[in-house]
Design a protein around this motif. Structure first.
Motif, short mmCIF file in Angstrom:
data_model
loop_
_atom_site.label_atom_id
_atom_site.label_comp_id
_atom_site.label_asym_id
_atom_site.label_seq_id
_atom_site.Cartn_x
_atom_site.Cartn_y
_atom_site.Cartn_z
N PRO A 131 -42.28 136.11 -6.73
CA PRO A 131 -43.63 136.66 -6.91
C PRO A 131 -44.38 136.97 -5.61
N PHE A 132 -44.05 136.26 -4.52
CA PHE A 132 -44.74 136.48 -3.25
C PHE A 132 -43.94 135.83 -2.13
N ASP A 133 -44.36 136.07 -0.92
CA ASP A 133 -43.67 135.52 0.24
C ASP A 133 -44.04 134.04 0.42
N TYR A 134 -43.13 133.30 1.04
CA TYR A 134 -43.40 131.93 1.45
C TYR A 134 -43.88 131.97 2.89
N ALA A 135 -45.09 131.51 3.16
CA ALA A 135 -45.63 131.58 4.51
C ALA A 135 -46.49 130.36 4.78
N PHE A 136 -46.56 129.96 6.05
CA PHE A 136 -47.35 128.78 6.41
C PHE A 136 -48.81 128.99 6.02
N PHE A 137 -49.37 130.15 6.35
CA PHE A 137 -50.73 130.49 5.92
C PHE A 137 -50.63 131.43 4.72
N GLY A 138 -50.06 130.93 3.66
CA GLY A 138 -49.87 131.72 2.45
C GLY A 138 -49.42 130.84 1.31
N MET A 139 -48.70 131.39 0.38
CA MET A 139 -48.24 130.64 -0.79
C MET A 139 -47.03 129.79 -0.43
N ARG A 140 -47.09 128.53 -0.83
CA ARG A 140 -45.98 127.60 -0.67
C ARG A 140 -45.81 126.84 -1.98
N CYS A 141 -45.00 125.80 -1.97
CA CYS A 141 -44.69 125.12 -3.23
C CYS A 141 -45.94 124.58 -3.92
N THR A 142 -46.87 124.02 -3.15
CA THR A 142 -48.04 123.39 -3.74
C THR A 142 -49.02 124.39 -4.32
N SER A 143 -49.36 125.40 -3.54
CA SER A 143 -50.30 126.41 -4.03
C SER A 143 -49.71 127.18 -5.21
N THR A 144 -48.39 127.40 -5.18
CA THR A 144 -47.74 128.09 -6.30
C THR A 144 -47.80 127.25 -7.57
N THR A 145 -47.52 125.96 -7.45
CA THR A 145 -47.58 125.07 -8.61
C THR A 145 -48.99 125.01 -9.17
N GLN A 146 -49.99 124.90 -8.30
CA GLN A 146 -51.36 124.85 -8.77
C GLN A 146 -51.75 126.16 -9.45
N GLU A 147 -51.31 127.29 -8.89
CA GLU A 147 -51.63 128.57 -9.50
C GLU A 147 -51.04 128.68 -10.91
N ILE A 148 -49.80 128.24 -11.06
CA ILE A 148 -49.15 128.30 -12.37
C ILE A 148 -49.87 127.40 -13.37
N LEU A 149 -50.22 126.18 -12.95
CA LEU A 149 -50.93 125.26 -13.84
C LEU A 149 -52.30 125.83 -14.22
N GLY A 150 -52.91 126.56 -13.31
CA GLY A 150 -54.17 127.22 -13.63
C GLY A 150 -53.99 128.35 -14.62
N GLN A 151 -52.89 129.09 -14.48
CA GLN A 151 -52.62 130.22 -15.38
C GLN A 151 -52.45 129.77 -16.82
N ILE A 152 -51.87 128.56 -17.02
CA ILE A 152 -51.63 128.10 -18.40
C ILE A 152 -52.74 127.17 -18.90
N GLY A 153 -53.76 126.95 -18.09
CA GLY A 153 -54.91 126.19 -18.55
C GLY A 153 -54.83 124.69 -18.37
N VAL A 154 -53.87 124.19 -17.61
CA VAL A 154 -53.79 122.75 -17.35
C VAL A 154 -54.78 122.36 -16.26
N LEU A 155 -54.92 123.20 -15.26
CA LEU A 155 -55.90 123.00 -14.20
C LEU A 155 -56.89 124.16 -14.18
N LYS A 156 -57.95 124.00 -13.40
CA LYS A 156 -58.92 125.07 -13.23
C LYS A 156 -58.24 126.29 -12.62
N LYS A 157 -58.51 127.46 -13.18
CA LYS A 157 -57.92 128.69 -12.66
C LYS A 157 -58.69 129.13 -11.43
N ARG A 158 -57.95 129.40 -10.34
CA ARG A 158 -58.55 129.79 -9.08
C ARG A 158 -57.97 131.12 -8.60
#
Length: 202
Positions: A131-158
Motif C-alpha cells: 500500500p505504501f513505502d516503508y520509511a523512517f519518516f513515513g509508514m512503518r509497522c506501527t503506524s500501518t497497524t494503527q491505520e488498519i485498526l482505525g479503518q475497521i473501527g477498533v481504534l479512532k480513525k486518523r
C-alpha cells in the motif's frame, strides 16, 4: 398466544445472532524492543531498532499479517515509485507468533463479522500490492497497524499523517492498546523474554 411465541422466537434469534456476530476475535501481536546485555554481547544478536524497536502485527485465525521493510536500509522519506516495503502473511500452524523466550504481549479483541471481513479483505489487498513505502519518516509497522485498526473501527480513525505521528514506534501504540484493554476488558497474553537481553519497558 401464537403471536407471543413468534415474538419470543424472533427475540431469541436476534439475541443469538448478535452474540454470534461478536464471537470472532483478532489479535494484535507486539514484540518488545531489546538489546543484548553487556555480558552477552558476543552471543546475543543486535536487532533493528534496539530498545525502541520491536514489531507489531495483526492476526486473524491462523495467519499473522504485517508490514515491514524489504531492504537492508529503509528509506528516510517515502518513495512513491520505488517502495522498500512488503506486506506479508505468515502461517502460524497453531503456533504463537513469536518464540517463548521473546518479550511479547498480544491483545485479544472481539470484533463483528463486518469488521473481521473488512480486515481480511484489506490484508488480501495489501499482500497483493504493497500500500505504501516503508520509511523512517513515513509508514512503518506501527503506524500501518494503527491505520488498519482505525479503518475497521477498533481504534479512532486518523489521517495518514496522524498515524505516522501518534504511532511512530511500537511502544506508542502498545500503551494505547493497554488503555483500550482496560477500558473494554480485552484479554492480554504476555511472555517475559529471555534474561540475556535488556527488554523495553512499558
Amino acid at each position: 398466544m401464537k403471536l407471543h411465541l413468534s415474538v419470543l422466537f424472533l427475540f431469541i434469534l436476534a439475541t443469538c445472532t448478535a452474540q454470534t456476530d461478536t464471537s470472532l476475535v483478532i489479535r494484535v501481536n507486539f514484540l518488545y524492543g531489546s538489546k543484548p546485555l553487556r555480558a552477552y554481547k558476543s552471543t546475543e544478536s543486535k536487532i533493528f531498532g534496539g530498545l525502541h524497536g520491536g514489531h507489531v502485527t495483526l492476526q486473524t485465525g491462523d495467519s499473522d499479517y504485517g508490514f515491514r521493510r524489504n531492504k537492508k536500509h529503509p528509506h528516510i522519506f517515502p518513495h512513491k515509485n520505488k517502495p522498500a516495503s512488503v506486506f506479508t502473511e505468515k502461517k502460524l500452524n497453531g503456533q504463537s507468533r513469536y518464540e517463548a523466550d521473546r518479550k511479547t504481549v498480544a491483545f485479544i479483541i472481539p470484533v463483528t463479522h463486518e469488521q473481521y471481513n473488512a480486515l481480511q479483505n484489506m490484508h488480501a489487498d495489501y499482500c497483493q500490492s504493497t500500500p505504501f513505502d516503508y520509511a523512517f519518516f513515513g509508514m512503518r509497522c506501527t503506524s500501518t497497524t494503527q491505520e488498519i485498526l482505525g479503518q475497521i473501527g477498533v481504534l479512532k480513525k486518523r489521517s495518514r499523517l496522524g498515524n505516522i505521528v501518534t504511532a511512530f514506534y511500537p511502544k506508542m501504540l502498545r500503551k494505547r492498546m493497554f488503555r483500550e484493554a482496560r477500558k473494554h476488558q480485552y484479554q492480554t497474553i504476555s511472555t517475559e523474554g529471555r534474561p540475556t537481553r535488556k527488554w523495553e519497558r512499558d
